[in-house]
Design a protein around this motif. Structure first.
Motif, PDB file in Angstrom:
ATOM      1  N   VAL A 120      -5.039  -0.361  -3.124  1.00 62.34           N
ATOM      2  CA  VAL A 120      -4.179   0.511  -2.026  1.00 62.34           C
ATOM      3  C   VAL A 120      -4.569   0.302  -0.618  1.00 62.34           C
ATOM      4  O   VAL A 120      -3.947   0.269   0.218  1.00 62.34           O
ATOM      5  CB  VAL A 120      -3.759   1.739  -2.469  1.00 62.34           C
ATOM      6  CG1 VAL A 120      -5.027   2.675  -2.452  1.00 62.34           C
ATOM      7  CG2 VAL A 120      -2.601   2.391  -1.850  1.00 62.34           C
ATOM      8  N   GLY A 121      -5.689   0.568  -0.256  1.00 64.81           N
ATOM      9  CA  GLY A 121      -6.271   0.322   1.223  1.00 64.81           C
ATOM     10  C   GLY A 121      -6.250  -1.149   1.530  1.00 64.81           C
ATOM     11  O   GLY A 121      -5.274  -1.052   2.676  1.00 64.81           O
ATOM     12  N   ALA A 122      -6.252  -2.190   0.791  1.00 61.26           N
ATOM     13  CA  ALA A 122      -6.081  -3.539   1.381  1.00 61.26           C
ATOM     14  C   ALA A 122      -4.445  -3.643   1.400  1.00 61.26           C
ATOM     15  O   ALA A 122      -4.218  -4.338   2.570  1.00 61.26           O
ATOM     16  CB  ALA A 122      -6.786  -4.310   0.275  1.00 61.26           C
ATOM     17  N   MET A 123      -3.793  -3.093   0.609  1.00 60.10           N
ATOM     18  CA  MET A 123      -2.327  -3.199   0.743  1.00 60.10           C
ATOM     19  C   MET A 123      -1.740  -2.605   1.867  1.00 60.10           C
ATOM     20  O   MET A 123      -0.844  -3.093   2.586  1.00 60.10           O
ATOM     21  CB  MET A 123      -1.788  -2.834  -0.706  1.00 60.10           C
ATOM     22  CG  MET A 123      -0.446  -3.378  -0.889  1.00 60.10           C
ATOM     23  SD  MET A 123       0.117  -3.280  -2.790  1.00 60.10           S
ATOM     24  CE  MET A 123       1.911  -4.102  -2.386  1.00 60.10           C
ATOM     25  N   LEU A 124      -2.419  -1.362   2.345  1.00 56.97           N
ATOM     26  CA  LEU A 124      -2.039  -0.660   3.489  1.00 56.97           C
ATOM     27  C   LEU A 124      -2.162  -1.595   4.540  1.00 56.97           C
ATOM     28  O   LEU A 124      -1.282  -1.723   5.443  1.00 56.97           O
ATOM     29  CB  LEU A 124      -2.475   0.590   3.738  1.00 56.97           C
ATOM     30  CG  LEU A 124      -2.060   1.775   2.882  1.00 56.97           C
ATOM     31  CD1 LEU A 124      -2.951   2.957   3.079  1.00 56.97           C
ATOM     32  CD2 LEU A 124      -0.518   2.271   3.662  1.00 56.97           C
ATOM     33  N   LEU A 125      -3.390  -2.314   4.653  1.00 63.08           N
ATOM     34  CA  LEU A 125      -3.813  -3.279   5.773  1.00 63.08           C
ATOM     35  C   LEU A 125      -2.754  -4.364   5.765  1.00 63.08           C
ATOM     36  O   LEU A 125      -2.961  -5.055   6.812  1.00 63.08           O
ATOM     37  CB  LEU A 125      -5.137  -3.380   5.777  1.00 63.08           C
ATOM     38  CG  LEU A 125      -6.189  -2.260   5.794  1.00 63.08           C
ATOM     39  CD1 LEU A 125      -7.470  -2.589   5.674  1.00 63.08           C
ATOM     40  CD2 LEU A 125      -6.058  -1.642   7.242  1.00 63.08           C
ATOM     41  N   ARG A 126      -2.417  -4.650   4.712  1.00 62.56           N
ATOM     42  CA  ARG A 126      -1.299  -5.726   4.818  1.00 62.56           C
ATOM     43  C   ARG A 126       0.021  -5.418   5.027  1.00 62.56           C
ATOM     44  O   ARG A 126       0.575  -6.433   5.928  1.00 62.56           O
ATOM     45  CB  ARG A 126      -1.422  -6.396   3.392  1.00 62.56           C
ATOM     46  CG  ARG A 126      -0.685  -7.917   3.075  1.00 62.56           C
ATOM     47  CD  ARG A 126      -0.492  -8.081   1.679  1.00 62.56           C
ATOM     48  NE  ARG A 126       0.509  -7.297   1.266  1.00 62.56           N
ATOM     49  CZ  ARG A 126       1.258  -7.629   0.058  1.00 62.56           C
ATOM     50  NH1 ARG A 126       0.788  -8.456  -0.820  1.00 62.56           N
ATOM     51  NH2 ARG A 126       2.159  -6.804  -0.588  1.00 62.56           N
ATOM     52  N   ASP A 127       0.564  -4.560   4.664  1.00 63.74           N
ATOM     53  CA  ASP A 127       1.819  -4.276   4.518  1.00 63.74           C
ATOM     54  C   ASP A 127       2.200  -3.454   5.578  1.00 63.74           C
ATOM     55  O   ASP A 127       3.556  -3.681   6.266  1.00 63.74           O
ATOM     56  CB  ASP A 127       2.325  -3.334   3.285  1.00 63.74           C
ATOM     57  CG  ASP A 127       2.443  -4.363   2.065  1.00 63.74           C
ATOM     58  OD1 ASP A 127       2.228  -5.491   2.387  1.00 63.74           O
ATOM     59  OD2 ASP A 127       3.125  -3.908   1.110  1.00 63.74           O
ATOM     60  N   VAL A 128       1.538  -2.605   6.336  1.00 61.37           N
ATOM     61  CA  VAL A 128       2.128  -1.925   7.365  1.00 61.37           C
ATOM     62  C   VAL A 128       2.187  -2.782   8.789  1.00 61.37           C
ATOM     63  O   VAL A 128       3.266  -2.929   9.550  1.00 61.37           O
ATOM     64  CB  VAL A 128       0.834  -0.586   7.868  1.00 61.37           C
ATOM     65  CG1 VAL A 128       1.353  -0.230   9.009  1.00 61.37           C
ATOM     66  CG2 VAL A 128       1.014   0.364   6.684  1.00 61.37           C
ATOM     67  N   PRO A 129       0.941  -3.610   9.013  1.00 63.72           N
ATOM     68  CA  PRO A 129       1.346  -4.607  10.251  1.00 63.72           C
ATOM     69  C   PRO A 129       2.048  -5.772   9.683  1.00 63.72           C
ATOM     70  O   PRO A 129       2.925  -6.361  10.536  1.00 63.72           O
ATOM     71  CB  PRO A 129      -0.028  -5.543  10.461  1.00 63.72           C
ATOM     72  CG  PRO A 129      -0.799  -5.014   9.296  1.00 63.72           C
ATOM     73  CD  PRO A 129      -0.407  -3.650   8.621  1.00 63.72           C
ATOM     74  N   GLY A 130       2.327  -6.122   8.237  1.00 59.91           N
ATOM     75  CA  GLY A 130       3.133  -6.938   7.931  1.00 59.91           C
ATOM     76  C   GLY A 130       4.464  -6.804   7.922  1.00 59.91           C
ATOM     77  O   GLY A 130       5.419  -7.574   8.346  1.00 59.91           O
ATOM     78  N   TYR A 131       5.011  -5.559   7.698  1.00 61.64           N
ATOM     79  CA  TYR A 131       6.529  -5.054   7.915  1.00 61.64           C
ATOM     80  C   TYR A 131       6.760  -5.033   9.559  1.00 61.64           C
ATOM     81  O   TYR A 131       8.009  -5.065   9.723  1.00 61.64           O
ATOM     82  CB  TYR A 131       6.930  -3.790   7.205  1.00 61.64           C
ATOM     83  CG  TYR A 131       6.985  -4.161   5.729  1.00 61.64           C
ATOM     84  CD1 TYR A 131       8.354  -4.777   5.587  1.00 61.64           C
ATOM     85  CD2 TYR A 131       6.147  -3.853   4.554  1.00 61.64           C
ATOM     86  CE1 TYR A 131       8.627  -4.962   4.213  1.00 61.64           C
ATOM     87  CE2 TYR A 131       6.685  -4.226   3.424  1.00 61.64           C
ATOM     88  CZ  TYR A 131       7.814  -4.612   3.202  1.00 61.64           C
ATOM     89  OH  TYR A 131       8.140  -4.942   1.838  1.00 61.64           O
ATOM     90  N   CYS A 132       5.811  -4.746  10.322  1.00 62.42           N
ATOM     91  CA  CYS A 132       5.944  -4.650  11.673  1.00 62.42           C
ATOM     92  C   CYS A 132       6.214  -5.992  12.370  1.00 62.42           C
ATOM     93  O   CYS A 132       7.272  -6.164  13.094  1.00 62.42           O
ATOM     94  CB  CYS A 132       4.736  -4.093  12.514  1.00 62.42           C
ATOM     95  SG  CYS A 132       4.468  -2.538  12.223  1.00 62.42           S
ATOM     96  N   LEU A 133       5.499  -7.136  11.774  1.00 61.95           N
ATOM     97  CA  LEU A 133       5.995  -8.394  11.870  1.00 61.95           C
ATOM     98  C   LEU A 133       6.849  -9.044  11.181  1.00 61.95           C
ATOM     99  O   LEU A 133       7.319 -10.093  11.226  1.00 61.95           O
ATOM    100  CB  LEU A 133       4.678  -9.419  11.761  1.00 61.95           C
ATOM    101  CG  LEU A 133       3.273  -9.168  12.922  1.00 61.95           C
ATOM    102  CD1 LEU A 133       2.304  -9.634  12.351  1.00 61.95           C
ATOM    103  CD2 LEU A 133       3.847  -9.375  14.241  1.00 61.95           C
TER     104      LEU A 133
END
Length: 250
Positions: A120-133
């Protein structure tokens, strides 16, 4: 693929709904002028995208975990004697999971409910900036492509802006997607990684920097048509539900 297919509609509707409603709430909170004249502000888009990213992780982590676990068990079991805590020695060639429901039950039984949120930590680091972009480029590209004289974006503008946003988002998310996938696949037969930093360290030490960009071309190419169709379907659905036919012709 049965579990992702069964949940993708709910997942995407929640993510898009959270983003649009959060953006609307922030716009109403920060501005007094009518909604029709409000322009998109970067801070509002950024916060709405981050909230959508956090919500997506809460829904998407179990889905991704089940999908990856079921896909990874098709690999030959040669690694069982190379790492810690081998789980498949006694299983021979038998698959660990017999399907999505059995996979969920097995993970909950052996790892607890927290096991459903492995990575879940890696997914947060992927999806939070990912959805911003994802959402921010879409909104600004849509505004840039649409002429000022038009009341709303055309389907062509929505399709192009959505596709470009998807390609940007998935391309930049690839490094953390690699880490997330490795953490979630870990534990099927053996436990190799202690956490995000350990996974990054081991991957870099064994395979070099290029490992974090493995699959970036596929992710970028896939991201365009997938996101173009998703944004177009979303916008046209909203127009149909509202009875507003602004987006009707190229």
């Amino acid at each position: 693929m049965s579990f992702p297919l069964a949940s993708i509609a709910v997942y995407n509707s929640v993510v898009f709904g959270v983003f649009s409603n959060m953006q609307r709430f922030l716009s109403q909170h920060h501005a007094r002028e009518s909604e029709a004249s409000r322009s998109h502000t970067l801070s509002d888009l950024l916060l709405a995208s981050m909230v959508a990213g956090v919500v997506s992780v809460s829904l998407g982590t179990p889905v991704d975990l089940i999908k990856i676990r079921l896909q990874m068990q098709t690999q030959p079991f040669q690694e069982g004697n190379l790492g810690l805590k081998p789980r498949a020695v006694a299983l021979g060639v038998q698959p660990v999971y017999q399907g999505a429901v059995h996979c969920i039950a097995t993970i909950v039984r052996t790892e607890g409910l927290a096991g459903m949120y492995r990575g879940v930590g890696a997914m947060l680091l992927r999806d939070v900036p990912g959805y911003c972009l994802y959402f921010i480029p879409y909104v600004f590209l849509n505004d840039w492509i649409t002429p000022e004289a038009c009341a709303g974006p055309s389907p062509w503008a929505v399709w192009l802006a959505g596709g470009l946003a998807g390609a940007i988002s998935w391309g930049t998310a690839t490094p953390m997607d690699v880490v997330k996938s490795r953490l979630q696949a870990d534990g099927v037969y053996l436990n190799k990684y202690k956490g995000i930093l350990d996974c990054i360290s081991q991957s870099y030490r064994k395979e070099g920097l290029k490992v974090f960009f493995r699959g970036i071309t596929v992710n970028t190419v896939r991201g365009f048509p997938m996101s173009a169709a998703m944004f177009l379907g979303y916008e046209l659905s909203l127009q149909a539900l509202r009875g507003d036919h602004t987006v009707t012709s190229p």
